[in-house]
Scaffold this active site. Structure first.
Site, PDB file in Angstrom:
ATOM      1  CG  ASP A 253       6.747   1.053  -7.968  1.00 54.70           C
ATOM      2  OD1 ASP A 253       5.701   1.300  -7.311  1.00 54.70           O
ATOM      3  OD2 ASP A 253       7.701   0.429  -7.495  1.00 54.70           O
TER       4      ASP A 253
ATOM      5  NE  ARG B  67       8.313  -6.522  -6.896  1.00 50.49           N
ATOM      6  CZ  ARG B  67       8.445  -6.786  -8.190  1.00 50.49           C
ATOM      7  NH1 ARG B  67       8.082  -7.964  -8.660  1.00 50.49           N
ATOM      8  NH2 ARG B  67       8.931  -5.902  -9.019  1.00 50.49           N
TER       9      ARG B  67
ATOM     10  CB  THR C  34      15.673 -10.726  -3.967  1.00 52.27           C
ATOM     11  OG1 THR C  34      14.778 -10.090  -3.022  1.00 52.27           O
ATOM     12  CG2 THR C  34      17.092 -10.671  -3.431  1.00 52.27           C
TER      13      THR C  34
ATOM     14  CG  ASP D  83       7.512   4.395  -6.669  1.00 57.58           C
ATOM     15  OD1 ASP D  83       7.307   4.364  -5.427  1.00 57.58           O
ATOM     16  OD2 ASP D  83       8.567   3.990  -7.194  1.00 57.58           O
TER      17      ASP D  83
HETATM   18  C1  PRP Z   1       4.086  -4.134  -5.730  1.00 57.63           C
HETATM   19  C2  PRP Z   1       2.633  -4.486  -5.974  1.00 57.63           C
HETATM   20  C3  PRP Z   1       2.518  -5.862  -5.395  1.00 57.63           C
HETATM   21  C4  PRP Z   1       3.881  -6.449  -5.719  1.00 57.63           C
HETATM   22  C5  PRP Z   1       3.736  -7.366  -6.892  1.00 57.63           C
HETATM   23  O1  PRP Z   1       4.267  -3.733  -4.420  1.00 57.63           O
HETATM   24  O2  PRP Z   1       1.734  -3.583  -5.405  1.00 57.63           O
HETATM   25  O3  PRP Z   1       2.286  -5.895  -4.006  1.00 57.63           O
HETATM   26  O4  PRP Z   1       4.743  -5.355  -6.032  1.00 57.63           O
HETATM   27  O5  PRP Z   1       4.916  -8.016  -7.156  1.00 57.63           O
HETATM   28  P1  PRP Z   1       5.097  -9.579  -7.019  1.00 57.63           P
HETATM   29  O6  PRP Z   1       3.914 -10.204  -7.701  1.00 57.63           O
HETATM   30  O7  PRP Z   1       6.383  -9.823  -7.749  1.00 57.63           O
HETATM   31  O8  PRP Z   1       5.176  -9.926  -5.572  1.00 57.63           O
HETATM   32  P2  PRP Z   1       5.688  -3.251  -3.835  1.00 57.63           P
HETATM   33  O9  PRP Z   1       6.391  -4.393  -3.216  1.00 57.63           O
HETATM   34  O10 PRP Z   1       6.425  -2.495  -4.892  1.00 57.63           O
HETATM   35  O11 PRP Z   1       5.275  -2.299  -2.644  1.00 57.63           O
HETATM   36  P3  PRP Z   1       4.359  -0.973  -2.574  1.00 57.63           P
HETATM   37  O12 PRP Z   1       2.941  -1.430  -2.744  1.00 57.63           O
HETATM   38  O13 PRP Z   1       4.648  -0.466  -1.218  1.00 57.63           O
HETATM   39  O14 PRP Z   1       4.786  -0.033  -3.663  1.00 57.63           O
HETATM   40  N1  URA Z   2       5.073  -3.933  -8.838  1.00 58.74           N
HETATM   41  C1  URA Z   2       4.696  -2.856  -9.586  1.00 58.74           C
HETATM   42  O1  URA Z   2       4.242  -1.839  -9.033  1.00 58.74           O
HETATM   43  N2  URA Z   2       4.843  -2.932 -10.908  1.00 58.74           N
HETATM   44  C2  URA Z   2       5.322  -4.025 -11.532  1.00 58.74           C
HETATM   45  O2  URA Z   2       5.424  -4.031 -12.783  1.00 58.74           O
HETATM   46  C3  URA Z   2       5.709  -5.130 -10.751  1.00 58.74           C
HETATM   47  C4  URA Z   2       5.557  -5.056  -9.402  1.00 58.74           C
END
Ligand code: PRP
Ligand code: URA
Length: 205
Positions: free
Chosen positions: A197, A102, A106, A200
């Site tokens: 997150d 993400r 945005t 993280d």
């Molecule tokens: C997080 C999570 C999902 C996404 C959900 O990943 O693991 O993939 O956000 O959000 P959405 O429903 O609004 O699309 P992120 O993009 O933070 O990446 P990561 O897994 O690398 O931390």
């Molecule tokens: N991705 C995350 O890891 N946490 C949230 O709350 C939303 C998106």
């Protein structure tokens, strides 16, 4: 189709510790394993079986074995925190990967990786701990369907109503399994109350 939300008391216990901001990555990973195992069992409750004769030490009976192979598709990177219980529990599971990230401003997911096994004859579970806006899940489900998957479900640890609505609109045929259904999203598209997150916290970044 309404989402299926875990009802087991252990799910509540594990989720409470996952949500706790003082939980450190090592314990966070263990808790992710535990709740993902509960989800794996819930999401596969209706798997088809076929009859198979088996000789016990005393007699021959008709047993049952799984009829169809399984594939899991974690959405990188946080989805990796849910993979191990599926590998430990299901024989012959294949693993594909969809990399989505993400944008911090945005909240729109950008694709950066995709490697999938043949999916045509398999039960496919797309796994990602957080269903927030639903953008990542809807995109990943589109990718696995385009690759030939016909029997697909989505499995997450925490879901927001907004994300559920988006996935249901884009993929009405895809059942959703969640550990918890939370209240809403905040202005930055994080789930409330959520757990922050996930990626993280899983990897200490
Ligand atoms: C997080 C999570 C999902 C996404 C959900 O990943 O693991 O993939 O956000 O959000 P959405 O429903 O609004 O699309 P992120 O993009 O933070 O990446 P990561 O897994 O690398 O931390
Ligand atoms: N991705 C995350 O890891 N946490 C949230 O709350 C939303 C998106």
């Amino acid at each position: 189709m309404s989402p299926t939300v875990l009802q087991h008391p252990l799910a509540l216990h594990v989720l409470t510790h996952l949500r706790d901001k003082s939980t450190k990555p090592a314990l966070f990973r263990t808790l992710s394993y535990q709740i993902s195992l509960l989800l794996a069992l819930e999401a596969t409750r209706d798997l088809a079986t076929v009859a198979k004769p088996v000789e016990t030490p005393l007699e021959t009976i008709t047993g049952h074995v799984l009829a169809k192979p399984l594939a899991i598709v974690p959405i990188l990177r946080a989805g990796l925190g849910m993979v191990q219980p599926f590998l430990d529990t299901f024989p012959d599971v294949s693993v594909g990967y969809v990399g989505l990230e993400r944008d911090h401003t945005t909240a729109v997911a950008r694709s950066y990786y995709c490697k999938l096994p043949p999916l045509e004859e398999k039960r496919v579970l797309v796994i990602d701990p957080m269903l927030a806006t639903g953008g990542s899940a809807a995109q990943a489900l589109g990718v696995v369907k385009a690759a030939g998957a016909t029997e697909v479900c989505f499995v997450c640890i925490v879901a927001a109503p907004e994300g559920i609505a988006v996935v249901q609109a884009a993929h009405p045929d895809v059942p959703i399994f969640a550990g918890a259904l939370d209240r809403s999203l905040n202005a930055k598209k994080y789930i409330l109350p959520g757990l922050g997150d996930f990626g993280d916290r899983l990897y200490g970044t």
